[in-house]
Design a protein around this motif. Structure first.
Motif, short mmCIF file in Angstrom:
data_model
loop_
_atom_site.label_atom_id
_atom_site.label_comp_id
_atom_site.label_asym_id
_atom_site.label_seq_id
_atom_site.Cartn_x
_atom_site.Cartn_y
_atom_site.Cartn_z
N ALA A 153 0.88 -1.14 -0.07
CA ALA A 153 0.05 -0.06 -0.10
C ALA A 153 0.83 1.19 -0.01
O ALA A 153 0.66 2.25 -0.60
CB ALA A 153 -0.81 0.00 1.15
N SER A 154 2.17 1.28 0.75
CA SER A 154 2.73 2.50 0.89
C SER A 154 3.95 2.50 -0.20
O SER A 154 5.00 3.25 -0.06
CB SER A 154 3.46 2.42 2.18
N GLN A 155 3.92 1.51 -1.09
CA GLN A 155 4.80 1.23 -2.26
C GLN A 155 6.26 1.09 -1.57
O GLN A 155 7.18 1.91 -2.05
CB GLN A 155 4.60 2.49 -3.00
N LEU A 156 6.46 0.42 -0.74
CA LEU A 156 7.76 0.12 -0.01
C LEU A 156 8.46 -1.09 -0.57
O LEU A 156 9.72 -1.52 -0.51
CB LEU A 156 7.80 0.24 1.42
N THR A 157 7.69 -2.14 -0.99
CA THR A 157 8.03 -3.49 -1.23
C THR A 157 9.43 -3.51 -2.24
O THR A 157 10.20 -4.24 -1.91
CB THR A 157 7.09 -4.08 -1.94
N GLU A 158 9.32 -2.78 -3.26
CA GLU A 158 10.45 -2.83 -4.31
C GLU A 158 11.63 -2.68 -3.80
O GLU A 158 12.70 -2.89 -4.43
CB GLU A 158 9.97 -1.68 -5.42
N TYR A 159 11.77 -1.82 -2.63
CA TYR A 159 13.03 -1.62 -2.12
C TYR A 159 13.82 -2.67 -1.45
O TYR A 159 15.21 -2.53 -1.21
CB TYR A 159 13.05 -0.42 -0.99
N PHE A 160 13.15 -3.58 -0.89
CA PHE A 160 13.92 -4.73 -0.06
C PHE A 160 14.08 -6.11 -0.65
O PHE A 160 13.20 -6.63 -1.26
CB PHE A 160 12.99 -4.67 1.16
N GLU A 161 15.18 -6.33 -0.59
CA GLU A 161 15.49 -7.81 -1.05
C GLU A 161 14.88 -8.86 -0.19
O GLU A 161 14.35 -9.80 -0.82
CB GLU A 161 17.06 -8.11 -1.12
N GLU A 162 15.07 -8.98 0.98
CA GLU A 162 14.72 -9.78 2.06
C GLU A 162 13.81 -9.20 3.03
O GLU A 162 14.29 -8.11 3.52
CB GLU A 162 15.80 -10.56 2.63
N ILE A 163 12.56 -9.70 3.28
CA ILE A 163 11.70 -9.38 4.24
C ILE A 163 11.40 -10.38 5.16
O ILE A 163 10.77 -11.42 5.01
CB ILE A 163 10.47 -8.96 3.65
N VAL A 164 11.90 -10.12 6.26
CA VAL A 164 11.91 -11.26 7.49
C VAL A 164 10.82 -10.89 8.39
O VAL A 164 11.16 -9.91 9.06
CB VAL A 164 13.33 -11.36 8.22
N THR A 165 9.80 -11.66 8.80
CA THR A 165 8.87 -11.39 9.57
C THR A 165 9.00 -12.39 10.89
O THR A 165 9.64 -13.50 10.70
CB THR A 165 7.55 -11.52 8.96
N SER A 166 8.58 -12.08 12.14
CA SER A 166 8.96 -12.97 13.11
C SER A 166 7.88 -14.38 12.94
O SER A 166 8.33 -15.33 13.45
CB SER A 166 8.36 -12.24 14.36
N GLU A 167 6.63 -13.96 12.12
CA GLU A 167 5.91 -15.15 12.07
C GLU A 167 6.64 -16.24 11.12
O GLU A 167 6.43 -17.40 11.42
CB GLU A 167 4.76 -14.42 11.53
N CYS A 168 7.22 -15.71 10.08
CA CYS A 168 7.88 -16.76 9.30
C CYS A 168 9.05 -17.30 9.85
O CYS A 168 9.52 -18.62 9.76
CB CYS A 168 8.09 -16.46 8.00
N CYS A 169 9.79 -16.47 10.74
CA CYS A 169 11.05 -17.13 11.43
C CYS A 169 11.04 -17.73 12.42
O CYS A 169 11.38 -18.82 12.77
CB CYS A 169 11.94 -15.72 11.83
N GLY A 170 9.75 -17.52 13.29
CA GLY A 170 9.51 -18.18 14.31
C GLY A 170 10.12 -17.89 15.65
O GLY A 170 10.09 -18.34 16.76
N HIS A 171 10.78 -16.65 15.51
CA HIS A 171 11.46 -15.91 16.55
C HIS A 171 10.97 -14.47 16.61
O HIS A 171 10.97 -13.60 15.44
CB HIS A 171 12.93 -16.27 16.75
N LEU A 172 11.08 -13.80 17.75
CA LEU A 172 10.81 -12.25 17.86
C LEU A 172 11.92 -11.38 18.06
O LEU A 172 12.63 -12.00 18.97
CB LEU A 172 9.42 -12.05 18.96
N LYS A 173 12.11 -10.30 17.55
CA LYS A 173 13.09 -9.35 18.21
C LYS A 173 12.66 -9.09 19.37
O LYS A 173 11.39 -8.94 19.84
CB LYS A 173 13.07 -8.07 17.31
N PRO A 174 13.57 -9.09 20.48
CA PRO A 174 15.17 -9.03 20.38
C PRO A 174 15.88 -10.26 20.23
O PRO A 174 17.03 -10.48 20.41
CB PRO A 174 15.35 -8.16 21.43
N ASP A 175 15.16 -11.46 20.05
CA ASP A 175 15.75 -12.87 19.91
C ASP A 175 16.94 -12.77 18.88
O ASP A 175 16.59 -12.45 17.82
CB ASP A 175 14.80 -13.79 19.79
N THR A 176 18.10 -13.26 19.38
CA THR A 176 19.39 -13.03 18.51
C THR A 176 18.82 -14.13 17.14
O THR A 176 19.49 -13.68 15.99
CB THR A 176 20.63 -13.50 18.92
#
Length: 230
Positions: free
Chosen positions: A141-164
């Motif tokens: 919606a904010s036209q930001l997707t194109e800027y980023f190569e990797e988009i890492v979410t806690s949901e897909c990773c299984g760990h939340l920041k600040p977890d290393t």
């Protein structure tokens, strides 16, 4: 070039969560005529924000799950306003979840700075504790997707920041190592301390210029200041 990979937080760093949430809550306040309870829209927004922030802290601490967060934030808001849980309109949390990610407000200089960094040859990535489908909607919606190569979410990773482990996962996804990477975010615990513990330098984005005593690699109050660092 000291850094090659830049990892950004999304909410409260690039995507202006407070402005977008305020607009969404005002819409829902009017649609459901919440003012009939004798509550002002400003009071409604303040109480919701306080409740939501508290629930997010519990979620980030692993004490509640996504479903519990979404199911309780509005009923608790109405109780805090001196009303009953059942005064919370049916489906309002789902409406909020549907409407909020479609808002487009970003912080000043977001596009200008991202264009500058990309043109300078930095590789840009995201690390966010937000829910995957919601964060992708915000980015689109904010036209930001194109800027980023990797988009890492806690949901897909299984760990939340600040977890290393989420930072280590992001580094692996990006093909990066910690010494050549920099984390940019607004949260001292999740972004700054989390990145520090994972071996990354940090930029603390502090537009409110909140006082603190943390040792940070860099601190900025406006995204445009990244041009002076990078």
């Amino acid at each position: 070039m000291k850094y090659r990979h830049l990892f950004f937080d999304l909410d409260h760093t690039l995507w202006d969560f407070e402005t977008n949430a305020d607009e969404t809550l005002r819409h829902l306040f009017a649609e459901h005529n919440i003012g009939r309870h004798g509550v002002s829209v400003e009071k409604f927004i303040k109480e919701y924000s306080d409740i939501n922030h508290g629930l997010w802290r519990l979620y980030q601490g692993g004490k509640i799950n996504q479903q519990q967060l979404r199911a309780t934030r509005f009923p608790r808001t109405f109780v805090q306003l001196g009303l009953r849980e059942e005064d919370s309109p049916t489906g309002i949390s789902e409406q909020f979840t549907d409407l909020l990610p479609l808002k487009k407000a970003v912080f000043p200089y977001t596009y200008e700075v991202l264009d500058y960094l990309r043109d300078k040859g930095y590789r840009l990535h995201l690390i966010t504790n937000g829910f995957r489908n919601i964060q992708y909607l915000k980015l689109d919606a904010s036209q930001l997707t194109e800027y980023f190569e990797e988009i890492v979410t806690s949901e897909c990773c299984g760990h939340l920041k600040p977890d290393t482990r989420i930072f280590e996962h992001a580094l692996e996804r990006a093909g990066a190592n910690a010494p050549e990477s920099l984390m940019i975010g607004d949260n001292l615990e999740c972004d700054v301390l989390g990145a520090y513990n994972a071996g990354l330098d940090q930029v603390y984005f502090n537009p409110a210029k909140r006082r603190h005593f943390n040792q940070i690699t860099y601190e900025i109050s406006c995204l445009s200041e990244l041009k002076e660092i990078l």
